[in-house]
Structure formats: structure tokens, C-alpha cells
Design an enzyme around this catalytic site. Structure first.
Site, short mmCIF file in Angstrom:
data_model
loop_
_atom_site.label_atom_id
_atom_site.label_comp_id
_atom_site.label_asym_id
_atom_site.label_seq_id
_atom_site.Cartn_x
_atom_site.Cartn_y
_atom_site.Cartn_z
N GLU A 115 -7.74 -2.44 -1.45
CA GLU A 115 -8.09 -1.60 -1.38
C GLU A 115 -7.14 -0.87 -2.04
OE1 GLU A 115 -9.65 -2.25 2.90
OE2 GLU A 115 -7.19 -2.07 3.33
N HIS B 227 -2.10 -6.10 3.93
CA HIS B 227 -3.05 -4.92 4.57
C HIS B 227 -2.21 -3.84 4.41
CE1 HIS B 227 -4.44 -1.06 5.65
NE2 HIS B 227 -6.18 -2.28 6.00
P1 13P Z 1 -10.82 3.43 6.24
O1 13P Z 1 -12.62 2.56 6.13
O2 13P Z 1 -10.57 4.14 7.88
O3 13P Z 1 -10.26 4.50 4.96
O4 13P Z 1 -10.50 2.13 6.24
C1 13P Z 1 -9.45 1.23 5.17
C2 13P Z 1 -9.51 0.43 5.67
O5 13P Z 1 -7.77 0.34 5.47
C3 13P Z 1 -9.69 -1.39 5.52
O6 13P Z 1 -9.11 -1.74 5.92
#
Ligand code: 13P
Length: 253
Positions: free
Chosen positions: A164, A94
Site C-alpha cells: 500500500e 497498516h
Molecule cells: P482507500 O481504498 O480508501 O484508499 O484505503 C486503502 C487502505 O488503506 C486499505 O487498507
């Protein structure tokens, strides 16, 4: 089947609140189980008692795992520990963990250890920011390569990638990503994988989208964005909004 993963991050603060959220999420998972698979990636301290109380339908996941089996690692937990509590998935790489120093090499080692324990690794990739020249693509490419080159081909279908874009994550996000930006990146990710292995393998790997997903924009990342599921932060802590998201997804699955 759409994969809907809640990343609770470092919340809720109290064990009672965590249990209550898990129970509410279990109800949502039961309601939509025909079309959506819900996984809650919860803080590791909550895993033992929640996995004892919550069985079936709702899958419990971890948020990080050690990259080695060496015991002398204060503060870390192993894939074997996660497996012993029936954890089905675990997030690796992450951006918030990478920010704390997790390297591509560690992400690969953690992924291999999870696969050994039959836990599905959810490998996060994504760029810090975009630039007009497209250099950000090389960041994502090297993150993918470091994983795909290190995993036996037969195992690749067991991993999940989560795209992401860091600039779209959290309450300080610059802005939301558009479904078109998501689609372009997912095509790019599959192309990079296919250049290393083959198209068939590239097409079998699930790719999720994550970053400011909510009950309004969720379906667009699936329908227009081409994602196989969603990795959700803040909204996964709000059972009402999470249920609404699950409901909208169930209508398009
Ligand atoms: P948010 O949905 O709060 O933007 O976070 C995304 C995330 O980091 C999921 O791993």
C-alpha cells in the site's frame, strides 16, 4: 482465487449500520464465492455481534492486534481474543497504525501471535513517497526483511503482504498508483523475499495491492499489476460499488 479484503477502518459509526453493511457484503461474498474470497476487516467493537450473525462465506477480520500477550495493555486486544470470535484474518502494520507508532518489531511480534492462533496476518508495507533515486525501495525492503527474517520458513506461505503506497491511500491521496508501478514493486517484493529464503517460497506468498482501489481500476492491479488480490478502504463501505468491484474481478479470475 482472488482475495478481496475490505478494510472498514473506523466505520460505520453505528452498530446497526455495521450489521447492515456486513449482511450486504455477505450477499456479495455468496454471489462471487467461486472466484473471489471476500474478507471484511471490521472495527473490533463490531466483531462479536457480526461474527455471531454472519457465518461462513464472508470471512471476518480484525484491523490490529497487540504485539504481546501481557494482560496489562489498556485498550488493546489479543490474537487469542480475535481467534475466540472466529476471526480468520487480521491486518498488521497498516500505515495508519505505523503512523500512531507501530514499529517493525511490533509488526513481527503481532504476526507471530496471529500465526500461533491460525489467523492469517495481512502485513501492510509501503513507502510514504517516491523519489527519483529510488530510495523508497530501501524502506519497503527493510519492512519486508524485518518480517521474513523473523518467521520460520514453513510459516511464510501463511502470511499475506499488502503493498500500500501511502501516497495513494485515502481521500487525500496525491494520485492513484499505476498498474505498472504496482507490478514493479511486486517484482521487487518477491525478489527481496527470494534473496532471504528461496524463489519457491517467494512465489507462494500472496501479495495484495491497496490504495484508492475502486470498481474502475481494480482489475488492472490484478491483470497488469500482478497482484493476487486487493485491500480496499473507502469502496468497502459502499455495498453497491464494492459489488461492482467484485463483479469485475470475477470476470478476470
Ligand atoms: P482507500 O481504498 O480508501 O484508499 O484505503 C486503502 C487502505 O488503506 C486499505 O487498507
Amino acid at each position: 482465487m482472488i482475495l478481496l479484503i475490505g478494510n472498514w477502518k473506523m466505520a460505520p459509526k453505528k452498530s446497526t449500520e455495521a450489521l447492515s453493511l456486513a449482511k450486504k457484503t455477505l450477499e456479495i461474498a455468496r454471489k462471487y464465492k467461486k472466484s473471489i474470497k471476500i474478507v471484511s476487516c471490521i472495527p473490533s467493537i463490531h466483531i462479536p455481534f457480526i461474527s455471531k450473525t454472519i457465518k461462513n462465506t464472508l470471512y471476518i477480520g480484525g484491523q490490529s492486534v497487540s504485539a504481546s500477550t501481557e494482560e496489562a495493555q489498556t485498550g488493546l486486544i489479543s490474537a487469542e481474543m480475535l481467534a475466540s470470535y472466529g476471526t480468520s484474518h487480521c491486518i498488521v502494520g497498516h500505515s495508519e497504525s505505523r503512523e500512531r507508532g507501530e514499529t517493525d518489531e511490533q509488526v513481527l511480534s503481532s504476526t507471530l501471535l496471529l500465526l500461533q492462533k491460525k489467523i492469517t496476518p495481512i502485513i501492510c508495507i509501503g513507502e510514504k513517497q517516491r523519489d527519483a533515486q529510488g530510495w523508497y525501495l530501501s524502506t519497503v525492503k527493510s519492512q519486508i526483511e524485518s518480517i521474513v527474517l523473523g518467521i520460520p520458513k514453513a510459516q511464510l506461505k501463511k502470511i499475506v503482504f499488502a503493498y500500500e503506497p501511502i501516497w495513494a491511500i485515502g481521500k487525500n491521496a496525491a494520485r492513484e498508483a499505476t498498474p505498472v508501478e504496482c507490478r514493479e514493486m511486486l517484482i521487487f517484493i518477491r525478489k527481496v523475499i527470494s534473496d532471504i529464503v528461496d524463489i519457491k517460497t517467494a512465489n507462494t506468498i500472496s501479495i495484495l495491492y491497496g490504495g484508492s482501489v475502486n470498481e474502475q481500476n481494480g482489475t488492472s492491479f490484478i491483470l497488469e499489476g500482478g497482484a493476487n488480490g486487493l485491500l480496499v478502504g473507502r469502496i468497502s463501505l459502499d455495498a453497491k460499488r464494492f459489488e461492482q468491484l467484485a463483479k469485475t474481478l470475477s470476470l478476470v479470475s
